[in-house]
Scaffold this motif. Structure first.
Motif, PDB file in Angstrom:
ATOM      1  N   ILE A 108       0.870  -1.171   0.000  1.00  0.00           N
ATOM      2  CA  ILE A 108       0.000   0.000   0.000  1.00  0.00           C
ATOM      3  C   ILE A 108       0.910   1.226   0.000  1.00  0.00           C
ATOM      4  CG2 ILE A 108      -1.806   1.262   1.232  1.00  0.00           C
ATOM      5  CD1 ILE A 108      -2.527  -1.487   2.551  1.00  0.00           C
ATOM      6  N   THR A 109       0.749   2.071  -1.016  1.00  0.00           N
ATOM      7  CA  THR A 109       1.558   3.275  -1.140  1.00  0.00           C
ATOM      8  C   THR A 109       0.700   4.467  -0.751  1.00  0.00           C
ATOM      9  OG1 THR A 109       2.788   2.268  -2.957  1.00  0.00           O
ATOM     10  CG2 THR A 109       2.950   4.661  -2.728  1.00  0.00           C
ATOM     11  N   VAL A 110       1.248   5.290   0.144  1.00  0.00           N
ATOM     12  CA  VAL A 110       0.575   6.514   0.574  1.00  0.00           C
ATOM     13  C   VAL A 110       1.344   7.672  -0.061  1.00  0.00           C
ATOM     14  CG1 VAL A 110      -0.187   7.922   2.512  1.00  0.00           C
ATOM     15  CG2 VAL A 110      -0.070   5.428   2.753  1.00  0.00           C
ATOM     16  N   GLN A 111       0.682   8.352  -0.990  1.00  0.00           N
ATOM     17  CA  GLN A 111       1.335   9.460  -1.681  1.00  0.00           C
ATOM     18  C   GLN A 111       0.323  10.566  -1.920  1.00  0.00           C
ATOM     19  OE1 GLN A 111       3.143   8.457  -5.451  1.00  0.00           O
ATOM     20  NE2 GLN A 111       4.288  10.359  -5.501  1.00  0.00           N
ATOM     21  N   ASP A 112       0.537  11.673  -1.230  1.00  0.00           N
ATOM     22  CA  ASP A 112      -0.338  12.836  -1.362  1.00  0.00           C
ATOM     23  C   ASP A 112       0.074  13.596  -2.621  1.00  0.00           C
ATOM     24  OD1 ASP A 112      -1.874  15.100  -1.140  1.00  0.00           O
ATOM     25  OD2 ASP A 112      -1.097  15.715   0.811  1.00  0.00           O
ATOM     26  N   THR A 113      -0.786  13.575  -3.641  1.00  0.00           N
ATOM     27  CA  THR A 113      -0.488  14.274  -4.904  1.00  0.00           C
ATOM     28  C   THR A 113      -1.406  15.471  -5.118  1.00  0.00           C
ATOM     29  OG1 THR A 113      -1.962  12.788  -6.111  1.00  0.00           O
ATOM     30  CG2 THR A 113       0.371  12.171  -6.008  1.00  0.00           C
ATOM     31  N   THR A 114      -2.249  15.761  -4.141  1.00  0.00           N
ATOM     32  CA  THR A 114      -3.191  16.873  -4.265  1.00  0.00           C
ATOM     33  C   THR A 114      -2.648  18.083  -3.504  1.00  0.00           C
ATOM     34  OG1 THR A 114      -5.023  15.314  -4.379  1.00  0.00           O
ATOM     35  CG2 THR A 114      -5.572  17.599  -3.864  1.00  0.00           C
ATOM     36  N   PRO A 115      -2.413  19.199  -4.204  1.00  0.00           N
ATOM     37  CA  PRO A 115      -1.905  20.378  -3.490  1.00  0.00           C
ATOM     38  C   PRO A 115      -2.975  20.966  -2.573  1.00  0.00           C
ATOM     39  CG  PRO A 115      -2.292  20.904  -5.805  1.00  0.00           C
ATOM     40  CD  PRO A 115      -2.569  19.438  -5.636  1.00  0.00           C
ATOM     41  N   PRO A 116      -2.539  21.655  -1.525  1.00  0.00           N
ATOM     42  CA  PRO A 116      -3.524  22.295  -0.653  1.00  0.00           C
ATOM     43  C   PRO A 116      -4.176  23.476  -1.374  1.00  0.00           C
ATOM     44  CG  PRO A 116      -1.309  22.912   0.003  1.00  0.00           C
ATOM     45  CD  PRO A 116      -1.174  21.894  -1.084  1.00  0.00           C
ATOM     46  N   SER A 117      -5.336  23.867  -0.898  1.00  0.00           N
ATOM     47  CA  SER A 117      -5.977  25.075  -1.436  1.00  0.00           C
ATOM     48  C   SER A 117      -5.627  26.238  -0.513  1.00  0.00           C
ATOM     49  CB  SER A 117      -7.493  24.895  -1.533  1.00  0.00           C
ATOM     50  OG  SER A 117      -8.048  24.724  -0.250  1.00  0.00           O
ATOM     51  N   ILE A 118      -5.609  27.447  -1.088  1.00  0.00           N
ATOM     52  CA  ILE A 118      -5.261  28.634  -0.307  1.00  0.00           C
ATOM     53  C   ILE A 118      -6.168  29.781  -0.720  1.00  0.00           C
ATOM     54  CG2 ILE A 118      -3.463  29.291  -1.958  1.00  0.00           C
ATOM     55  CD1 ILE A 118      -1.873  30.461   0.414  1.00  0.00           C
ATOM     56  N   SER A 119      -6.573  30.563   0.249  1.00  0.00           N
ATOM     57  CA  SER A 119      -7.347  31.790  -0.003  1.00  0.00           C
ATOM     58  C   SER A 119      -6.609  32.938   0.663  1.00  0.00           C
ATOM     59  CB  SER A 119      -8.759  31.691   0.586  1.00  0.00           C
ATOM     60  OG  SER A 119      -9.483  30.671  -0.061  1.00  0.00           O
ATOM     61  N   CYS A 120      -6.263  33.937  -0.157  1.00  0.00           N
ATOM     62  CA  CYS A 120      -5.539  35.102   0.352  1.00  0.00           C
ATOM     63  C   CYS A 120      -6.525  36.103   0.946  1.00  0.00           C
ATOM     64  CB  CYS A 120      -4.766  35.772  -0.784  1.00  0.00           C
ATOM     65  SG  CYS A 120      -3.302  34.840  -1.261  1.00  0.00           S
ATOM     66  N   PRO A 121      -6.010  37.022   1.746  1.00  0.00           N
ATOM     67  CA  PRO A 121      -6.865  38.098   2.243  1.00  0.00           C
ATOM     68  C   PRO A 121      -7.415  38.897   1.052  1.00  0.00           C
ATOM     69  CG  PRO A 121      -4.736  38.083   3.369  1.00  0.00           C
ATOM     70  CD  PRO A 121      -4.657  37.123   2.236  1.00  0.00           C
ATOM     71  N   LEU A 122      -8.522  39.568   1.275  1.00  0.00           N
ATOM     72  CA  LEU A 122      -9.124  40.372   0.207  1.00  0.00           C
ATOM     73  C   LEU A 122      -8.177  41.473  -0.238  1.00  0.00           C
ATOM     74  CD1 LEU A 122     -12.752  40.758   1.599  1.00  0.00           C
ATOM     75  CD2 LEU A 122     -11.964  39.222  -0.204  1.00  0.00           C
ATOM     76  N   ASN A 123      -8.243  41.804  -1.514  1.00  0.00           N
ATOM     77  CA  ASN A 123      -7.460  42.933  -2.024  1.00  0.00           C
ATOM     78  C   ASN A 123      -7.892  44.202  -1.309  1.00  0.00           C
ATOM     79  OD1 ASN A 123      -6.162  41.248  -3.828  1.00  0.00           O
ATOM     80  ND2 ASN A 123      -7.553  41.702  -5.515  1.00  0.00           N
ATOM     81  N   ALA A 124      -6.976  45.134  -1.198  1.00  0.00           N
ATOM     82  CA  ALA A 124      -7.286  46.368  -0.484  1.00  0.00           C
ATOM     83  C   ALA A 124      -6.691  47.555  -1.233  1.00  0.00           C
ATOM     84  CB  ALA A 124      -6.727  46.310   0.937  1.00  0.00           C
ATOM     85  N   THR A 125      -7.262  48.720  -1.028  1.00  0.00           N
ATOM     86  CA  THR A 125      -6.731  49.966  -1.563  1.00  0.00           C
ATOM     87  C   THR A 125      -6.473  50.898  -0.396  1.00  0.00           C
ATOM     88  OG1 THR A 125      -8.050  49.678  -3.572  1.00  0.00           O
ATOM     89  CG2 THR A 125      -7.190  51.893  -3.120  1.00  0.00           C
ATOM     90  N   VAL A 126      -5.265  51.466  -0.344  1.00  0.00           N
ATOM     91  CA  VAL A 126      -4.903  52.392   0.735  1.00  0.00           C
ATOM     92  C   VAL A 126      -4.370  53.681   0.107  1.00  0.00           C
ATOM     93  CG1 VAL A 126      -4.453  50.571   2.417  1.00  0.00           C
ATOM     94  CG2 VAL A 126      -2.596  51.367   0.960  1.00  0.00           C
ATOM     95  N   GLU A 127      -4.347  54.754   0.857  1.00  0.00           N
ATOM     96  CA  GLU A 127      -3.911  56.064   0.384  1.00  0.00           C
ATOM     97  C   GLU A 127      -2.401  56.176   0.281  1.00  0.00           C
ATOM     98  OE1 GLU A 127      -5.568  59.226  -0.250  1.00  0.00           O
ATOM     99  OE2 GLU A 127      -7.376  58.021  -0.469  1.00  0.00           O
ATOM    100  N   CYS A 128      -1.696  55.683   1.312  1.00  0.00           N
ATOM    101  CA  CYS A 128      -0.258  55.901   1.386  1.00  0.00           C
ATOM    102  C   CYS A 128       0.463  54.586   1.650  1.00  0.00           C
ATOM    103  CB  CYS A 128       0.072  56.881   2.516  1.00  0.00           C
ATOM    104  SG  CYS A 128      -0.742  58.470   2.348  1.00  0.00           S
ATOM    105  N   ILE A 129       1.739  54.514   1.272  1.00  0.00           N
ATOM    106  CA  ILE A 129       2.550  53.327   1.506  1.00  0.00           C
ATOM    107  C   ILE A 129       2.605  52.980   2.989  1.00  0.00           C
ATOM    108  CG2 ILE A 129       4.780  54.495   1.664  1.00  0.00           C
ATOM    109  CD1 ILE A 129       4.205  51.188  -0.111  1.00  0.00           C
ATOM    110  N   GLY A 130       2.566  53.983   3.831  1.00  0.00           N
ATOM    111  CA  GLY A 130       2.589  53.747   5.271  1.00  0.00           C
ATOM    112  C   GLY A 130       1.316  53.080   5.776  1.00  0.00           C
ATOM    113  N   ASP A 131       0.264  53.103   4.933  1.00  0.00           N
ATOM    114  CA  ASP A 131      -0.997  52.458   5.328  1.00  0.00           C
ATOM    115  C   ASP A 131      -1.059  50.974   4.950  1.00  0.00           C
ATOM    116  OD1 ASP A 131      -1.901  54.899   6.309  1.00  0.00           O
ATOM    117  OD2 ASP A 131      -2.862  55.456   4.401  1.00  0.00           O
ATOM    118  N   VAL A 132      -0.043  50.477   4.224  1.00  0.00           N
ATOM    119  CA  VAL A 132      -0.037  49.059   3.822  1.00  0.00           C
ATOM    120  C   VAL A 132       0.145  48.222   5.083  1.00  0.00           C
ATOM    121  CG1 VAL A 132       1.189  47.280   2.520  1.00  0.00           C
ATOM    122  CG2 VAL A 132       0.886  49.570   1.533  1.00  0.00           C
ATOM    123  N   PRO A 133      -0.795  47.314   5.359  1.00  0.00           N
ATOM    124  CA  PRO A 133      -0.666  46.502   6.572  1.00  0.00           C
ATOM    125  C   PRO A 133       0.489  45.513   6.425  1.00  0.00           C
ATOM    126  CG  PRO A 133      -2.575  45.781   5.310  1.00  0.00           C
ATOM    127  CD  PRO A 133      -2.014  46.991   4.608  1.00  0.00           C
TER     128      PRO A 133
END
Length: 155
Positions: A108-133
């Motif tokens: 019996i061979t155990v081989q995970d060939t399915t990549p994980p799924s990922i969800s990034c944080p929502l896109n955001a718009t900020v006024e200044c570079i200093g506001d980038v989290p």
């Protein structure tokens, strides 16, 4: 007469002629089972996750014995790891009434060939570079079919 798995059959024969003369002889037949049963394992298998490895089941192995009754047993599992691939050598045994045995091994061979799924944080718009989290992997959600994953910020 029986002695463990050795059976001795004794037959006596007699002949008599017309004059009443007779002669006898004895035949001895010794039966001793020295042939092991045959056993066939379930087909080799590949699964994605360790949790999907089926439990050992002697009912999945087939066995035959030339003299009749025998039992099947699960001998054990041997594990080998090669990187992220786990190989399980599962051994089954057939044992006849005389103690003759034969083994087979299912791989019996155990081989995970399915990549994980990922969800990034929502896109955001900020006024200044200093506001980038700052990057925060805690804002990332993930799911893997076989268990836990490691999250990291890569750039």
């Amino acid at each position: 007469m029986t002695n463990g798995c050795i059976i001795t059959v004794t037959r006596s024969y007699k002949v008599t002629d017309e004059a009443g003369n007779m002669a006898t002889c004895t035949q001895t037949i010794t039966v001793g089972d020295t042939t092991p049963p045959s056993i066939t394992c379930p087909l080799d298998a590949t699964v994605e996750c360790f949790a999907a490895v089926p439990a050992a089941n002697v009912g999945d192995a087939t066995a035959l014995d030339n003299c009749g009754s025998m039992t099947k047993s699960h001998v054990g599992d041997a594990y080998a790891t090669n990187g992220c691939i786990i190989t399980i050598a599962r051994t089954y045994r057939a044992t006849d009434a005389c103690g003759n045995t034969n083994d087979c091994t299912q791989v019996i061979t155990v081989q995970d060939t399915t990549p994980p799924s990922i969800s990034c944080p929502l896109n955001a718009t900020v006024e200044c570079i200093g506001d980038v989290p700052p990057a925060n992997v805690g804002d990332v959600t993930e799911l893997d079919n076989c268990g836990s994953v490691t999250k990291s910020h890569v750039g």
